[in-house]
Motif scaffolding. Structure first.
Motif, PDB file in Angstrom:
ATOM      1  N   GLU A  58      16.568 -22.158  -8.699  1.00 14.39           N
ATOM      2  CA  GLU A  58      17.849 -22.585  -9.075  1.00 14.39           C
ATOM      3  C   GLU A  58      17.479 -24.299  -9.337  1.00 14.39           C
ATOM      4  OE1 GLU A  58      21.731 -23.307 -10.491  1.00 14.39           O
ATOM      5  OE2 GLU A  58      20.776 -21.183 -10.122  1.00 14.39           O
ATOM      6  N   LEU A  59      16.677 -24.613  -8.340  1.00 12.93           N
ATOM      7  CA  LEU A  59      16.400 -26.360  -8.677  1.00 12.93           C
ATOM      8  C   LEU A  59      15.255 -26.710  -9.465  1.00 12.93           C
ATOM      9  CD1 LEU A  59      17.035 -26.798  -4.744  1.00 12.93           C
ATOM     10  CD2 LEU A  59      18.349 -27.911  -6.718  1.00 12.93           C
ATOM     11  N   ASP A  60      14.914 -25.590 -10.287  1.00 13.42           N
ATOM     12  CA  ASP A  60      13.879 -25.825 -11.371  1.00 13.42           C
ATOM     13  C   ASP A  60      12.501 -26.155 -10.832  1.00 13.42           C
ATOM     14  OD1 ASP A  60      15.886 -25.448 -13.337  1.00 13.42           O
ATOM     15  OD2 ASP A  60      16.558 -27.787 -13.114  1.00 13.42           O
ATOM     16  N   PHE A  61      12.202 -25.235  -9.623  1.00 16.71           N
ATOM     17  CA  PHE A  61      11.013 -25.425  -9.210  1.00 16.71           C
ATOM     18  C   PHE A  61       9.990 -24.463 -10.010  1.00 16.71           C
ATOM     19  CE2 PHE A  61      12.824 -27.809  -5.798  1.00 16.71           C
ATOM     20  CZ  PHE A  61      11.903 -28.781  -5.275  1.00 16.71           C
ATOM     21  N   PRO A  62       8.772 -24.648 -10.271  1.00 20.52           N
ATOM     22  CA  PRO A  62       8.130 -23.706 -10.857  1.00 20.52           C
ATOM     23  C   PRO A  62       7.449 -22.629  -9.899  1.00 20.52           C
ATOM     24  CG  PRO A  62       6.892 -25.891 -10.916  1.00 20.52           C
ATOM     25  CD  PRO A  62       8.293 -25.895 -10.376  1.00 20.52           C
ATOM     26  N   LEU A  63       7.418 -21.252 -10.435  1.00 25.03           N
ATOM     27  CA  LEU A  63       6.802 -20.337  -9.562  1.00 25.03           C
ATOM     28  C   LEU A  63       5.580 -20.798  -8.683  1.00 25.03           C
ATOM     29  CD1 LEU A  63       7.588 -17.145 -11.666  1.00 25.03           C
ATOM     30  CD2 LEU A  63       8.747 -18.154  -9.861  1.00 25.03           C
ATOM     31  N   LYS A  64       4.779 -21.427  -9.488  1.00 29.45           N
ATOM     32  CA  LYS A  64       3.286 -21.883  -8.627  1.00 29.45           C
ATOM     33  C   LYS A  64       3.659 -22.792  -7.521  1.00 29.45           C
ATOM     34  CE  LYS A  64      -1.190 -23.848  -9.603  1.00 29.45           C
ATOM     35  NZ  LYS A  64      -2.105 -24.704 -10.572  1.00 29.45           N
ATOM     36  N   LYS A  65       4.493 -23.604  -7.876  1.00 34.20           N
ATOM     37  CA  LYS A  65       4.778 -24.554  -6.679  1.00 34.20           C
ATOM     38  C   LYS A  65       5.665 -23.892  -5.763  1.00 34.20           C
ATOM     39  CE  LYS A  65       4.987 -28.727  -4.953  1.00 34.20           C
ATOM     40  NZ  LYS A  65       3.728 -29.007  -4.403  1.00 34.20           N
ATOM     41  N   ILE A  66       6.404 -22.991  -5.920  1.00 29.21           N
ATOM     42  CA  ILE A  66       7.322 -22.296  -4.992  1.00 29.21           C
ATOM     43  C   ILE A  66       6.245 -21.642  -4.145  1.00 29.21           C
ATOM     44  CG2 ILE A  66       9.066 -20.481  -4.344  1.00 29.21           C
ATOM     45  CD1 ILE A  66      10.150 -21.264  -7.096  1.00 29.21           C
ATOM     46  N   LYS A  67       5.360 -20.980  -4.489  1.00 27.65           N
ATOM     47  CA  LYS A  67       4.267 -20.086  -3.876  1.00 27.65           C
ATOM     48  C   LYS A  67       3.532 -21.020  -2.749  1.00 27.65           C
ATOM     49  CE  LYS A  67       0.323 -17.066  -4.305  1.00 27.65           C
ATOM     50  NZ  LYS A  67      -0.663 -16.475  -5.209  1.00 27.65           N
ATOM     51  N   GLU A  68       3.050 -22.237  -3.446  1.00 21.25           N
ATOM     52  CA  GLU A  68       2.220 -23.220  -2.497  1.00 21.25           C
ATOM     53  C   GLU A  68       3.124 -23.670  -1.466  1.00 21.25           C
ATOM     54  OE1 GLU A  68       1.154 -26.422  -5.453  1.00 21.25           O
ATOM     55  OE2 GLU A  68      -0.205 -25.029  -6.472  1.00 21.25           O
ATOM     56  N   MET A  69       4.272 -23.854  -1.841  1.00 24.54           N
ATOM     57  CA  MET A  69       5.216 -24.562  -0.645  1.00 24.54           C
ATOM     58  C   MET A  69       5.426 -23.388   0.454  1.00 24.54           C
ATOM     59  SD  MET A  69       7.983 -27.196  -2.510  1.00 24.54           S
ATOM     60  CE  MET A  69       8.516 -25.441  -3.442  1.00 24.54           C
ATOM     61  N   MET A  70       5.884 -22.396   0.066  1.00 24.28           N
ATOM     62  CA  MET A  70       6.131 -21.242   0.896  1.00 24.28           C
ATOM     63  C   MET A  70       4.831 -20.611   1.731  1.00 24.28           C
ATOM     64  SD  MET A  70       9.229 -19.212  -0.967  1.00 24.28           S
ATOM     65  CE  MET A  70       9.784 -18.464   0.536  1.00 24.28           C
ATOM     66  N   GLN A  96       2.577 -22.758   3.031  1.00 24.30           N
ATOM     67  CA  GLN A  96       2.162 -23.896   3.787  1.00 24.30           C
ATOM     68  C   GLN A  96       2.245 -23.267   5.238  1.00 24.30           C
ATOM     69  OE1 GLN A  96       0.830 -26.677   3.415  1.00 24.30           O
ATOM     70  NE2 GLN A  96       0.793 -26.360   1.252  1.00 24.30           N
ATOM     71  N   PRO A  97       1.333 -23.614   6.160  1.00 25.23           N
ATOM     72  CA  PRO A  97       1.408 -23.124   7.493  1.00 25.23           C
ATOM     73  C   PRO A  97       2.584 -23.555   8.384  1.00 25.23           C
ATOM     74  CG  PRO A  97      -0.835 -24.016   7.040  1.00 25.23           C
ATOM     75  CD  PRO A  97       0.081 -24.523   5.853  1.00 25.23           C
ATOM     76  N   ASP A  98       3.171 -25.013   7.748  1.00 22.63           N
ATOM     77  CA  ASP A  98       4.197 -25.536   8.578  1.00 22.63           C
ATOM     78  C   ASP A  98       5.560 -25.223   7.905  1.00 22.63           C
ATOM     79  OD1 ASP A  98       3.791 -26.968   6.245  1.00 22.63           O
ATOM     80  OD2 ASP A  98       3.861 -29.037   7.449  1.00 22.63           O
ATOM     81  N   TYR A  99       5.668 -24.382   6.876  1.00 25.17           N
ATOM     82  CA  TYR A  99       6.680 -24.025   6.035  1.00 25.17           C
ATOM     83  C   TYR A  99       7.940 -23.479   7.168  1.00 25.17           C
ATOM     84  CZ  TYR A  99      10.298 -21.837   2.831  1.00 25.17           C
ATOM     85  OH  TYR A  99      11.256 -21.776   2.191  1.00 25.17           O
ATOM     86  N   ASN A 100       9.009 -24.055   7.198  1.00 28.26           N
ATOM     87  CA  ASN A 100      10.019 -23.606   8.010  1.00 28.26           C
ATOM     88  C   ASN A 100      11.263 -22.894   7.320  1.00 28.26           C
ATOM     89  OD1 ASN A 100      12.773 -24.208   9.675  1.00 28.26           O
ATOM     90  ND2 ASN A 100      11.044 -24.299  11.262  1.00 28.26           N
ATOM     91  N   ARG A 101      11.864 -21.919   7.310  1.00 22.13           N
ATOM     92  CA  ARG A 101      12.737 -21.413   6.518  1.00 22.13           C
ATOM     93  C   ARG A 101      14.192 -22.253   6.738  1.00 22.13           C
ATOM     94  NH1 ARG A 101      12.499 -14.762   6.403  1.00 22.13           N
ATOM     95  NH2 ARG A 101      10.534 -14.769   4.864  1.00 22.13           N
ATOM     96  N   GLN A 102      14.394 -22.702   7.852  1.00 23.27           N
ATOM     97  CA  GLN A 102      15.769 -23.210   7.990  1.00 23.27           C
ATOM     98  C   GLN A 102      15.560 -24.538   7.516  1.00 23.27           C
ATOM     99  OE1 GLN A 102      17.240 -23.367  12.065  1.00 23.27           O
ATOM    100  NE2 GLN A 102      18.483 -24.992  11.925  1.00 23.27           N
TER     101      GLN A 102
END
Length: 254
Positions: free
Chosen positions: A57-69, A71-77
């Protein structure tokens, strides 16, 4: 509880093909397969899907979303808090654009008068990196280098960088009525030079050229001057002083 792919598609309102694609690229892999080979999605999978769709919805590309999610320190909250903040900003921009449209319609009907400035209220280019212009001015290598640095950051780190940039703009704006070569201004410009070299690799000459672009490109001028009228011109002068002084001393480092 496990959900079949058709159930997920119907629940969310996206196509089965989209879910297949997310699986194929490793973005959303269902936790289970049935004995007959059908994908089965867990409740955790659905939580992941929700976050993916917020990013989309914020126009992030799928490749970037995958990279961010991934990440070892990715936090859902933390990600949800960031989603909320960014969506509120987007909502505010859309409200302003709708307001401008309504005013423009009334203006066209002759019911009100709009100034030239009012016609462009609500447009925001501050999230546009002007990549095309940057490539033309400094070449692909420098732009790719900057993109490589920022692409390694998490969404939260990118937002923090954005906040740092805006805070520096505000600080420099607070001294813009003083001398561009003054001690206070030059200290802040040094911080600006250091910040830019976190996301790129700017020589002093490129730094000076960037200051010129702030005035030569009306989009830069408009976005910078929202932090204070005349800020873009003050930045141009201060950055030129900073670069010239350091070049004269033979310094081109951060």
């Amino acid at each position: 509880m496990a959900f079949k792919i058709k159930e997920v598609a119907d629940l969310v309102g996206i196509s089965v093909r989209t879910l297949h694609h997310y699986d194929e690229i490793g973005l959303l892999i269902p936790d289970q397969l049935s004995q007959t080979g059908y994908r089965l999605y867990s409740e955790e999978n659905l939580e992941t899907l929700q976050q993916i769709l917020f990013f989309r919805e914020l126009d992030f590309p799928l490749k970037k979303i995958k990279e961010m999610m991934n990440q070892p320190d990715y936090n859902r909250q933390e990600a949800l808090e960031l989603h909320r903040k960014l969506l509120l900003e987007k909502h505010k921009r859309l409200d302003q654009l709708l307001f401008s449209i309504d005013k423009t319609i009334l203006h066209m009907k002759g019911e009100i008068k709009m100034s030239q400035k009012e016609k462009f209220e609500g447009f925001d280019f501050s999230h546009n990196p002007y990549e095309k212009e940057a490539r033309e001015r400094w070449g692909d290598e420098k732009v790719d280098e900057a993109k490589e640095k920022t692409d390694k950051l998490t969404a939260l780190e990118q937002q923090n960088m954005q906040n740092e940039m805006e805070e520096l703009y505000r600080q420099i704006a607070s001294v813009r009525h003083g001398a561009a070569d003054g001690e206070e201004a030059q200290k802040l410009i040094h911080q600006w030079y250091l910040w830019l070299n976190k996301v790129g690799n700017y020589s002093l000459q490129a730094f000076k050229g960037l200051g010129e672009m702030y005035m030569n490109d009306e989009r830069f001028t408009k976005n910078i001057d929202q932090f204070g009228e005349g800020l873009s011109e003050f930045l141009r002068q201060s950055m030129a002083v900073y670069a010239d002084r350091r070049i004269k001393k033979g310094k081109d480092d951060v």
